[in-house]
Structures are given as structure tokens and as C-alpha cells.
Design a protein around this motif. Structure first.
Motif, short mmCIF file in Angstrom:
data_model
loop_
_atom_site.label_atom_id
_atom_site.label_comp_id
_atom_site.label_asym_id
_atom_site.label_seq_id
_atom_site.Cartn_x
_atom_site.Cartn_y
_atom_site.Cartn_z
N ALA A 38 -1.54 -0.83 0.51
CA ALA A 38 -1.62 0.76 1.06
C ALA A 38 -0.16 1.55 1.00
O ALA A 38 0.74 0.58 1.25
CB ALA A 38 -2.23 0.71 2.51
N THR A 39 -0.28 2.57 0.73
CA THR A 39 0.91 3.43 0.80
C THR A 39 1.13 3.98 2.31
O THR A 39 0.21 3.51 3.02
CB THR A 39 0.86 4.70 -0.17
OG1 THR A 39 -0.28 5.42 0.44
CG2 THR A 39 0.49 4.41 -1.45
N GLN A 40 2.29 4.48 2.51
CA GLN A 40 2.64 4.88 4.02
C GLN A 40 1.42 5.92 4.24
O GLN A 40 0.92 6.00 5.51
CB GLN A 40 3.92 5.59 4.04
CG GLN A 40 4.20 5.76 5.31
CD GLN A 40 5.71 6.24 5.50
OE1 GLN A 40 6.51 6.28 4.63
NE2 GLN A 40 6.20 6.36 6.76
N ALA A 41 0.95 6.92 3.07
CA ALA A 41 0.00 7.89 3.67
C ALA A 41 -1.18 7.13 3.71
O ALA A 41 -2.13 7.69 4.82
CB ALA A 41 -0.14 8.77 2.58
N SER A 72 -2.16 2.06 10.51
CA SER A 72 -1.30 1.70 11.36
C SER A 72 0.16 2.25 11.37
O SER A 72 0.82 2.14 12.03
CB SER A 72 -1.24 0.27 11.15
OG SER A 72 -0.47 -0.13 10.09
N GLY A 73 0.48 2.83 10.04
CA GLY A 73 1.88 3.27 10.07
C GLY A 73 2.79 2.28 9.68
O GLY A 73 4.02 2.57 9.51
N ARG A 74 2.43 0.88 9.57
CA ARG A 74 3.19 0.00 9.15
C ARG A 74 2.66 -0.71 7.56
O ARG A 74 1.66 -0.50 7.17
CB ARG A 74 3.08 -1.23 10.14
CG ARG A 74 3.30 -0.69 11.50
CD ARG A 74 3.55 -1.74 12.47
NE ARG A 74 3.80 -1.51 13.77
CZ ARG A 74 5.00 -1.24 14.31
NH1 ARG A 74 5.95 -1.54 13.67
NH2 ARG A 74 5.11 -0.98 15.54
N PRO A 75 3.71 -1.12 6.90
CA PRO A 75 3.52 -1.61 5.57
C PRO A 75 2.61 -3.20 5.91
O PRO A 75 2.91 -3.83 6.78
CB PRO A 75 4.91 -1.99 5.13
CG PRO A 75 6.05 -2.03 6.18
CD PRO A 75 5.33 -1.12 7.41
N MET A 76 2.13 -3.45 4.82
CA MET A 76 1.23 -4.48 4.67
C MET A 76 2.03 -5.64 4.49
O MET A 76 1.58 -6.83 4.76
CB MET A 76 0.25 -4.32 3.70
CG MET A 76 -0.83 -3.32 3.90
SD MET A 76 -2.07 -2.81 2.63
CE MET A 76 -2.88 -4.63 2.61
N PHE A 77 3.28 -5.70 3.86
CA PHE A 77 4.20 -6.58 3.18
C PHE A 77 5.68 -6.19 3.50
O PHE A 77 5.98 -5.28 3.00
CB PHE A 77 3.79 -6.96 1.85
CG PHE A 77 4.30 -8.28 1.24
CD1 PHE A 77 4.10 -9.42 1.56
CD2 PHE A 77 5.60 -8.07 0.48
CE1 PHE A 77 4.79 -10.51 1.08
CE2 PHE A 77 6.32 -9.22 0.05
CZ PHE A 77 6.13 -10.49 0.44
N GLY A 78 6.28 -6.97 4.02
CA GLY A 78 7.81 -6.83 4.21
C GLY A 78 8.04 -5.90 5.21
O GLY A 78 6.98 -5.67 6.03
#
Length: 133
Positions: free
Chosen positions: A115-118, A122-128
Motif C-alpha cells: 500500500a502507498t501512504q494514501a 493505519s498510516g503506517r508502511p507495510m514493510f520497513g
């Protein structure tokens, strides 16, 4: 071969994934995967050759980036990112690998488009620690 430890299994799986997905060294990769390899993934043909043929069919830009790696007994779970496979979004993967006699013997996975930030509720990245650019 004597039984491997969880720490050794992590090292084996990380080296195997780098050898196949990033370096595309099929001869060396064949030394990491059992010739009786069992594939549970719904999108990969059976056996070691099914996996190798899939990778051969993907763009040379394919890259695997490992994240969290957890091992218990003969099982290793990797949380990683596959990018450069020709699709709009990278895949975030949870790969589960069973090791037998020091070789990758069995595999399951769960894949999800990153997922992109948009797109992230959750507002959080899926990786890193950051979103893809």
C-alpha cells in the motif's frame, strides 16, 4: 547431514532467496532447494523447477528484500518485499519455509500488494519504516 539449528536455517533461507531472486544463479540455487521440494503456493507450479521457471519468466529487475526473519525448529518465516516483477505495486510477502537436511523442503506464502501512504488506513508502511516512492 546433521540437524540444523534455527539460526543456521535462517542463514540458509536468506542465502537461498538472495541466490535465486536477486542473483538469478540457478545452478547455485539448486543446491539450496531439495529436489523433492513441496510448493504450497497457489501461483507457483509444483516443485523446485516450478519455482525456478517462474523466476525465469519474471523481469531481470526482480528483487527480494528481506525484513523480519523468525525461525523455530525446522521452520523459517520471512517478512519481505518483492519488487521489480512488472506489476504496479511491490508484493509484501510472508514466506514460510520448512528445512530438511539443510535444504528448503517445503514452502507456503501469503502475498499482498504494498500500500502507498494514501492507501494505508493505519498510516503506517507495510514493510520497513517508510512508504514506497
Amino acid at each position: 547431514m546433521p540437524k540444523t539449528t534455527p539460526a543456521q536455517n535462517k542463514t540458509i533461507v536468506l542465502k537461498a532467496f538472495d541466490t535465486l531472486f536477486n542473483r538469478r544463479d540457478y545452478d547455485t540455487a539448486s543446491m539450496f532447494w531439495s529436489d523433492r521440494y513441496i510448493q504450497h503456493s497457489a501461483h507457483i507450479e509444483p516443485g523446485r523447477e516450478g519455482l525456478f521457471n517462474l523466476i525465469r519468466s519474471l523481469p531481470r529487475e526482480l528483487r527480494y528484500e528481506p525484513g523480519l526473519v523468525v525461525a523455530q525448529d525446522d521452520y523459517v518465516i520471512l517478512h519481505g518485499r518483492f519488487s521489480g516483477h512488472g506489476r504496479a505495486a511491490a508484493w509484501i510477502a510472508a514466506d514460510i519455509v520448512r528445512i530438511e537436511n539443510g535444504l528448503l523442503a517445503e514452502h507456503w506464502d501469503v502475498l499482498q500488494d504494498e500500500a502507498t501512504q494514501a492507501e494505508s488506513k493505519s498510516g503506517r508502511p507495510m514493510f520497513g519504516d517508510h512508504f514506497p516512492s
